[in-house]
Design an enzyme around this catalytic site. Sequence first.
Site, PDB file in Angstrom:
ATOM      1  N   LYS A  56      28.923  35.323  38.360  1.00 25.78           N
ATOM      2  CA  LYS A  56      29.616  36.613  38.482  1.00 25.78           C
ATOM      3  C   LYS A  56      30.263  37.060  37.158  1.00 25.78           C
ATOM      4  CE  LYS A  56      30.376  36.544  43.454  1.00 25.78           C
ATOM      5  NZ  LYS A  56      31.278  36.653  44.587  1.00 25.78           N
ATOM      6  N   GLY A 120      36.632  33.660  41.908  1.00 20.82           N
ATOM      7  CA  GLY A 120      36.280  35.071  42.067  1.00 20.82           C
ATOM      8  C   GLY A 120      36.877  35.696  43.320  1.00 20.82           C
TER       9      GLY A 120
HETATM   10  P1  NAP Z   1      35.133  29.585  43.193  1.00 22.74           P
HETATM   11  O1  NAP Z   1      34.992  30.616  42.130  1.00 22.74           O
HETATM   12  O2  NAP Z   1      34.404  28.324  43.094  1.00 22.74           O
HETATM   13  O3  NAP Z   1      36.714  29.327  43.369  1.00 22.74           O
HETATM   14  C1  NAP Z   1      37.252  28.540  44.352  1.00 22.74           C
HETATM   15  C2  NAP Z   1      38.688  28.180  43.954  1.00 22.74           C
HETATM   16  O4  NAP Z   1      39.156  27.346  44.972  1.00 22.74           O
HETATM   17  C3  NAP Z   1      38.762  27.409  42.659  1.00 22.74           C
HETATM   18  O5  NAP Z   1      39.059  28.292  41.626  1.00 22.74           O
HETATM   19  C4  NAP Z   1      39.871  26.384  42.899  1.00 22.74           C
HETATM   20  O6  NAP Z   1      41.106  26.878  42.428  1.00 22.74           O
HETATM   21  C5  NAP Z   1      39.944  26.291  44.409  1.00 22.74           C
HETATM   22  N1  NAP Z   1      39.383  25.038  44.903  1.00 22.74           N
HETATM   23  C6  NAP Z   1      38.131  24.555  44.724  1.00 22.74           C
HETATM   24  N2  NAP Z   1      37.996  23.359  45.341  1.00 22.74           N
HETATM   25  C7  NAP Z   1      39.194  23.090  45.911  1.00 22.74           C
HETATM   26  C8  NAP Z   1      39.696  22.002  46.666  1.00 22.74           C
HETATM   27  N3  NAP Z   1      38.936  20.960  46.989  1.00 22.74           N
HETATM   28  N4  NAP Z   1      40.978  22.071  47.092  1.00 22.74           N
HETATM   29  C9  NAP Z   1      41.771  23.129  46.791  1.00 22.74           C
HETATM   30  N5  NAP Z   1      41.343  24.171  46.061  1.00 22.74           N
HETATM   31  C10 NAP Z   1      40.069  24.159  45.644  1.00 22.74           C
HETATM   32  O7  NAP Z   1      34.689  30.203  44.577  1.00 22.74           O
HETATM   33  P2  NAP Z   1      34.816  31.713  45.073  1.00 22.74           P
HETATM   34  O8  NAP Z   1      33.584  32.434  44.738  1.00 22.74           O
HETATM   35  O9  NAP Z   1      36.112  32.282  44.641  1.00 22.74           O
HETATM   36  O10 NAP Z   1      34.811  31.483  46.648  1.00 22.74           O
HETATM   37  C11 NAP Z   1      35.890  30.855  47.296  1.00 22.74           C
HETATM   38  C12 NAP Z   1      35.625  30.863  48.805  1.00 22.74           C
HETATM   39  O11 NAP Z   1      35.488  32.203  49.252  1.00 22.74           O
HETATM   40  C13 NAP Z   1      34.321  30.152  49.195  1.00 22.74           C
HETATM   41  O12 NAP Z   1      34.522  29.467  50.373  1.00 22.74           O
HETATM   42  C14 NAP Z   1      33.336  31.283  49.387  1.00 22.74           C
HETATM   43  O13 NAP Z   1      32.342  30.969  50.317  1.00 22.74           O
HETATM   44  C15 NAP Z   1      34.255  32.371  49.937  1.00 22.74           C
HETATM   45  N6  NAP Z   1      33.760  33.720  49.666  1.00 22.74           N
HETATM   46  C16 NAP Z   1      33.520  34.527  50.701  1.00 22.74           C
HETATM   47  C17 NAP Z   1      33.068  35.804  50.518  1.00 22.74           C
HETATM   48  C18 NAP Z   1      32.817  36.680  51.704  1.00 22.74           C
HETATM   49  O14 NAP Z   1      32.117  37.674  51.560  1.00 22.74           O
HETATM   50  N7  NAP Z   1      33.364  36.358  52.851  1.00 22.74           N
HETATM   51  C19 NAP Z   1      32.857  36.296  49.211  1.00 22.74           C
HETATM   52  C20 NAP Z   1      33.127  35.438  48.146  1.00 22.74           C
HETATM   53  C21 NAP Z   1      33.570  34.143  48.381  1.00 22.74           C
HETATM   54  P3  NAP Z   1      42.175  25.905  41.670  1.00 22.74           P
HETATM   55  O15 NAP Z   1      41.348  24.942  40.867  1.00 22.74           O
HETATM   56  O16 NAP Z   1      42.956  26.845  40.841  1.00 22.74           O
HETATM   57  O17 NAP Z   1      42.965  25.232  42.735  1.00 22.74           O
END
Ligand code: NAP
Length: 406
Positions: A56, A120
């Site tokens: 992204k 993101g």
């Molecule tokens: P990402 O960029 O990988 O970010 C996830 C964040 O979660 C990381 O920056 C980290 O923050 C934290 N994290 C990761 N593993 C963790 C753990 N084991 N324990 C605690 N914190 C943890 O992912 P993303 O794209 O933002 O997506 C995050 C979630 O949203 C996913 O589950 C994804 O499927 C969902 N999502 C849904 C939609 C939708 O349309 N519904 C759209 C986008 C994403 P820190 O390191 O700062 O703690």
Amino acid sequence: MNCGLLGEKLGHSYSPFIHKYLGDYTYSLFEISSDNLGDFLKNGDFHAVNVTIPYKQAVIPYCASLSPIAFKLGAVNILVRQDDGTLIGHNSDYFGFETLLLRSGLQVNGKKALVLGTGGAAKTAIASLQSKGANVVVISRSGENHYGNLQLHSDAAVIVNATPVGMYPHTGVSPLSLDLFPQLEGVLDAIYNPARTQLLLDAEERGLVAMNGLWMLVAQAKEASEWFTDNKIPDEQIDALYRILQKQMQNIVLIGMPGCGKTTVGKLIAEKTSKKFVDADKVILEKTGCTAGQIIKDQGEEAFRKLESQVLSELGKQSSLVIATGGGCVTREENFQYLHQNGQIFCLHRALERLSTEGRPLSQRNSLAELYRVRQPLYERFADEHIDNNGDVSQAVSKILEIWEG
Ligand code: NAP
């Protein structure tokens, strides 16, 4: 028109199904390694793509221009190729989150909102919540506000989970305890599989607003499709698509006294809904080579219940099943979470004198009336809906389908 989803590892994605519903274009999955990203963006045969993890931000340098919201968030989830071959980048996750927030009914103005995670999805939630006047605090494992000092934010009114914690297949875990937040009004979870993460189950248990990320998924796809085709899609289509996906993803779970008709009804429901039928007792038989009756006789009821819980924890987090449970599954509270996380639970009721006791050791050993007296409040606890199954079985099936279809 060639469209699709660009990512590194895509696995199972609902996007092709969603875009087939939304527009008249082909939608492919483009699994591209980071080494080949530049070449794909310059020369790939596509008109427009959605962009997902981990690209992204990586696609931004390849964009000739960004929409204001993509620029603000520093993240692009839509690329559209212009007539001159250059790419324009946009972000529809923002509209997706706005839709989720709106549908939740939560009013965040002037209130404290905790956003868990710094990826993101978190950035999108932060920008949206701030635009609505919320006082946003970001909780990060490595930040100033982290999971060890959450007590500083016990006045939070809203929590948004934007981490993958609790997502299928690693269900049953929550990033934090809601006990710390006495003023909490609601929880939004970006995760949509399972329908209820542990965090959402905990919120629901407390009577709070609890919404998963399905609205976000569907709304962002609608806006993406509009960018792909330049055609406006009516908002009613988001509602219709939301309902279709919700029904497709979730399980129908049948509970009730032994012999009340769960297998017969379940098979018919599976046929009508094109879901897969599974009988929890049969799964136990396949795993152990023994029937429920044999296990109870040889090892005792406790050993059987333990096995049953293991099986239900596996079945409950899967999608699109019709699950017929054993009559006594309600005796373990943990089974409620397993079954409810991704399912609607229907309790079948049949008069005690009409219950079949053949091959059912507990029904034979105890009086049915006594068994029912003990279990009735437990069925009450587990059931979302109660279905009378004293008449023709087709009536019970129709009633369940009527409720299921909404
Ligand atoms: P990402 O960029 O990988 O970010 C996830 C964040 O979660 C990381 O920056 C980290 O923050 C934290 N994290 C990761 N593993 C963790 C753990 N084991 N324990 C605690 N914190 C943890 O992912 P993303 O794209 O933002 O997506 C995050 C979630 O949203 C996913 O589950 C994804 O499927 C969902 N999502 C849904 C939609 C939708 O349309 N519904 C759209 C986008 C994403 P820190 O390191 O700062 O703690």
